[in-house]
Design a protein around this motif. Structure first.
Motif, PDB file in Angstrom:
ATOM      1  N   LEU A  39       0.822  -1.226   0.000  1.00  0.00           N
ATOM      2  CA  LEU A  39       0.000   0.000   0.000  1.00  0.00           C
ATOM      3  C   LEU A  39       0.851   1.270   0.000  1.00  0.00           C
ATOM      4  O   LEU A  39       0.644   2.160  -0.832  1.00  0.00           O
ATOM      5  CB  LEU A  39      -0.926  -0.020   1.230  1.00  0.00           C
ATOM      6  N   SER A  46      -8.887   1.618  -2.436  1.00  0.00           N
ATOM      7  CA  SER A  46      -9.864   1.200  -1.435  1.00  0.00           C
ATOM      8  C   SER A  46     -10.034  -0.326  -1.433  1.00  0.00           C
ATOM      9  O   SER A  46     -10.169  -0.955  -0.395  1.00  0.00           O
ATOM     10  CB  SER A  46     -11.185   1.900  -1.741  1.00  0.00           C
ATOM     11  N   VAL A  75      -7.110  -1.825   0.338  1.00  0.00           N
ATOM     12  CA  VAL A  75      -7.276  -1.673   1.790  1.00  0.00           C
ATOM     13  C   VAL A  75      -8.240  -2.741   2.309  1.00  0.00           C
ATOM     14  O   VAL A  75      -7.988  -3.396   3.327  1.00  0.00           O
ATOM     15  CB  VAL A  75      -7.784  -0.251   2.128  1.00  0.00           C
TER      16      VAL A  75
END
Lengths: 457, 466
Positions: free
Chosen positions: A268, A295, A298
């Motif tokens: 990330l 997103s 995540v």
């Protein structure tokens, strides 16, 4: 912080390392209409070619100066000259990329001098780029040879001096641990910011396994000569992997193109750094689609972390691939149980473990005992079998699985794919173990709920 | 590199190519000067390693920089029924300092490390270009190591720059003759003992033919070198006869064993039904001529009859699918005509075959089998191959991995019949395998799909065709 330790022994057992010329050949294969040429005995080429063919499942153009005992002792000029002329006549490549080998380096062939002489004597080669990289087999490793070839291309083909700077023209210097799929993914991300990105080399155009309309004896695509000449006009260079720092800084010296070396693009935070850099360079907002990809990553981390927590991972890979994967595993909560690499290189000391061993796959097998997952190239299959631990294949060569060229492990989406693949493997081996024993897998770490979850799912 | 050994190998009288030459031609040797920039194929080291690596229980230690072993290890499918040590890659991984100061000491210590850790019955040490160039005395190091460790440490002196893969095969044979064969005595011998020379048990091919010999009552005492143990080879001089499987590779072993031990040999092939039967028949005849009881002939004939019948029955269903299909066959040496015969038995038409590695005798045989329309290619360039395939002159190409992608990119079915293949094609079952594989490939539905242009590519092809 890790200490980088050399396995002190005289006999390498089950080599992890591959040699410099092979790395050099891979770089040259990412240039359009090129023919890599090993200045050495024919075996150097034959072995290298077989290895790359089995990995990419593609024809690999690769020639040899076919040195024998006598020509080696007398010096290899004639063979090199003849090879270049023959290739020029038979295959008319735009570029002939020459890699020296241990043999011709031991003899002390003056590659640079030979190239000058060949240029002088053969004006008919004026339209053919001749690039010579010094890549002795007895020094360094695959990634060093790859970087050496990239530097040689820049040195030989990019005009010195600042070009007319073009905004939103970016250079990408992808390390050899990136697949053709990776390179394509990076270029696509740049395109989202309206940036045109020239990759040097560009394996996404040549070794991406497409079906061309016509047979060609040279590389099937890659960076064009024109694009290489324009590298000096870029707004910025982004290099991926510490081993690409040399070529990136060379380009900066020659043409004043500022550069950023991103040690990795898996995970990330490194992806964020890359995307932020693109936003800054382009002056554009991060597009909605990328925010969505972030997103999803995540979310994947949230779903996946259970399966990494406390898992012991053993990795054997070239330095920059090890760095990329090692950090990512640690960031997902796994423990780096063992790490073996091919040579001491910048960045290795930063890995979150006590020791990184410069050694071979026998060292790896020894240190990996007790690991939950092995991560290395296909040659790790024997160790995996003996240890009874699953193997996740990365790097080159992967000759016993399909799709090596298309695996994408960079960027938000690539990281997510990698995360899922690893998690599924960990999940499966836990399931198998649970069933084999007839009861849930033993939980050594009692406060680790993830394992308990695993055993019941 | 011993030039005497080289001369000897070049002038090998057992070599069919040499037999066709006169004395002066023979003297020139057979190192075809390789053309820089247009050469293909492995080096002498590669050849030596290919020939010996299938010996399963010894350490194969490569003395050289990382390229020689690191780029090539564990890349063939020679199978073992026991020890797996041969699949472990050992190398001295010479560094820059070794190149400068010499690496004899390193090699000596590497041998000690390997023996201490793996306790093999012997160590084969392979010379490569760089130590040969800087003058590392492989033989002396091996001699000292043999004395120190009390077990054979054998120099295989075939550095890559000495020549081709084929030369390396022969130099490996020389090393066996000089250091291994005849150094031990077998536990048992029988009048039915036969050695195979030049069979590597790739994808387990040996195991497809061994039961055939056994069914007839012939014992394969040693195989050089498929699924071999060191001891088998060291004591194989007590067998009654040799069969030479791949004639080009190690004819020197067969001929010198004949000279040294009076062991006769014959050349045979396991590819194709007729060839397999001939091989069994000849083996039996040769053993009987060496004193094996006569009834071996009858038993062999019975095995042949039963197996041929069984094979034909299994092949029959494929004939209707394969009859009339056109094959382009690109392979080396002896395999050409054996496979041609088998394919013709299926009604397939071989439109051409390569004869690059074939002897004059092989070529004559091909002509005999294929008739006047036979296209024999000395050298078929990939470009030419591509043109032939795109012109749809062939329905399928059989070749080695090197030209695999020429066929596939032209969207033409292709089958691997060289050493990297995953299927075993030797013996009667092997021929059924081959034909079955050809059928699977040819009848695969993908060919139609991949050849159709995408809907938006309105090329000249009428839709009716699909």
């Amino acid at each position: 912080m890790a200490h980088v330790v050399n396995a002190r022994k005289q006999c390498t057992v089950n080599p992890l390392k591959m040699s410099q010329p092979l790395g050099g050949a891979l770089a040259f294969l990412g240039i359009e209409n090129s023919m890599p040429l090993f200045h050495g005995s024919q075996g150097c080429t034959a072995f290298g070619m077989v290895l790359l063919v089995r990995h990419f499942r593609e024809s690999i153009p690769l020639q040899t100066t076919a040195m024998n005992e006598a020509t080696t002792i007398l010096g290899g000029y004639e063979n090199l000259e003849e090879a270049i002329l023959t290739i020029h006549k038979k295959n008319t490549p735009a570029l002939i990329g020459i890699c020296s080998t241990g043999l011709t380096e031991t003899k002390g062939d003056d590659g640079a001098g030979y190239m000058k002489l060949i240029r002088q004597r053969h004006p008919e080669l004026a339209d053919t780029a001749l690039v010579y990289a010094s890549t002795p087999d007895y020094k360094g490793c695959f990634q060093d040879g790859y970087a050496a070839a990239c530097s040689a291309i820049i040195e030989t083909m990019v005009p010195q001096g600042p070009g007319a700077r073009r905004e939103r023209l970016l250079n990408l210097l992808p390390g050899c641990h990136l697949t053709p799929g990776d390179v394509e993914a990076i270029k696509e991300t740049a395109a989202l910011f309206g940036c045109e990105m020239t990759a040097l080399p560009d394996l996404s155009g040549s070794l991406d396994g497409h079906v061309a309309d016509h047979f060609t004896p040279t590389s099937l695509g890659g960076t064009t000569q024109e694009a290489i000449a324009q590298l000096g006009a870029a707004q910025h260079t982004i290099a991926i992997g510490e081993h690409m720092r040399g070529p990136a800084e060379l380009l900066q010296q020659r043409c004043g193109v500022p550069c950023t070396v991103l040690p990795r693009l898996t995970g990330l935070l490194p992806c964020d750094a890359f995307v932020a850099l693109l936003a800054e360079l382009s002056g554009k907002e991060v597009p909605q689609s990328l925010r969505r990809e972030r997103s999803r990553l995540v979310d994947a981390m949230l779903d996946g972390h259970f399966f990494f927590g406390g898992q012991r991972i053993a990795i054997a890979a070239e330095p920059d691939l090890l760095i990329a994967l090692g950090h990512f595993m640690a960031e997902m909560g796994a423990t780096l149980h063992a790490a073996v690499t091919t040579s001491d290189a910048p960045g290795l000391a930063g890995l979150p473990m006590d020791q990184v061993l410069v050694g071979d796959l026998a060292d790896f097998e020894q240190h990996a005992a007790g690991a939950d997952l092995l991560v290395t190239h296909a040659h790790g299959r024997q160790a995996a079998q003996r240890l009874g631990v699953p193997l996740f294949r990365v790097g080159i060569p992967i000759f016993d699985r399909l799709g090596a060229a298309h695996a994408v492990h960079v960027g938000y989406r690539g990281t997510m794919t990698l995360l899922f693949a690893l998690a599924n493997m960990l999940l499966e081996s836990h399931d198998t173990n649970a069933h084999r024993h007839g009861h849930p897998a033993p939980v050594q770490d009692t406060d680790n709920h993830a394992r308990e979850n695993l055993a019941t799912c | 590199m011993h030039s005497a050994t080289l001369d000897e190998v070049f002038q090998e009288p057992g070599c069919a190519k040499n037999q066709a030459k006169n004395a002066t031609e023979r003297k020139k040797g057979c190192t075809k000067a390789l053309k820089p920039g247009a050469a293909a194929g492995g080096c002498a080291f590669d050849g030596a390693k290919i020939a010996l690596q299938p010996v399963t229980d010894v350490v194969h230690l490569v003395h050289g920089p990382i390229a020689c072993e690191g780029n090539s290890w564990d890349n063939r499918h020679a199978a073992s029924s026991g020890p797996m040590l041969y699949r472990t890659g050992f190398t001295t991984d010479m560094g820059e300092l070794d190149v400068i100061y010499g690496a004899e000491k390193r090699l000596f210590r590497a041998i000690a490390e390997a023996i201490a850790k793996y306790d093999p019955p012997a160590v084969f040490v392979y010379q490569t270009c760089i130590p040969a160039l800087i003058g590392d005395d492989l033989e002396a190091v091996c001699k000292a190591a043999t004395a120190k460790h009390g077990r054979p440490v054998i120099p295989i002196d075939a550095p890559g720059f000495a020549g081709s893969k084929n030369l390396g095969n022969k130099l490996a044979g020389e090393a066996l003759l000089r250091y291994v064969i005849g150094t031990e005595e077998p536990e048992i011998t029988t009048p039915y003992d036969l050695n195979l020379i030049g069979e590597y048990n790739l994808s387990g091919e040996l195991w497809q033919v061994k039961p055939l010999f056994e069914a007839a009552g012939i014992r394969i005492a040693a195989c050089i070198s498929g699924d071999a143990r060191y001891r088998d080879i060291a004591s194989c001089h007590r067998s009654r006869a040799n069969m030479l499987v791949c004639s080009k590779a190690m004819v020197n072993i067969a001929r010198k064993m004949q000279e040294r031990y009076g062991m006769p040999y014959f050349e045979g092939s396991f590819y194709g039904i007729g060839d397999m039967s001939d091989t069994l028949r000849q083996s039996a005849q040769l053993l009987v001529s060496q004193g094996a009881p006569d009834d071996l002939l009858e038993r062999t004939a019975a095995v042949i009859q039963k197996e041929e019948q069984r094979a034909w029955a299994r092949l029959e269903p494929y004939r209707e699918h394969l009859a009339g299909k056109r094959v382009l066959l690109i392979t080396g040496g002896v395999k050409s005509w054996s496979v041609v015969a088998a394919l013709q038995e299926m009604g397939m038409v071989v439109i051409g075959t390569s004869v690059k590695k074939s002897t004059e005798e092989d070529k004559a045989r091909i002509l005999e089998i294929m008739g006047e329309q036979a296209h024999m290619f000395e050298e078929l360039s990939p470009r030419e191959m591509d043109r032939m395939l795109r012109d749809a002159q062939a329905d399928i190409m059989l070749s080695g991995g090197r030209s695999q992608f020429v066929a596939l990119k032209a969207k033409v079915p292709w089958l691997d019949i060289n050493q990297e293949r995953h299927h075993a094609y030797a013996g009667y079952d092997g021929m059924v395998n081959l034909v079955a594989q050809i059928h699977h490939t040819l009848s695969n539905p993908i060919w139609q799909q991949v050849r159709e242009p995408a809907p938006w590519e309105s090329s000249a092809k009428p839709a009716a065709e699909g």
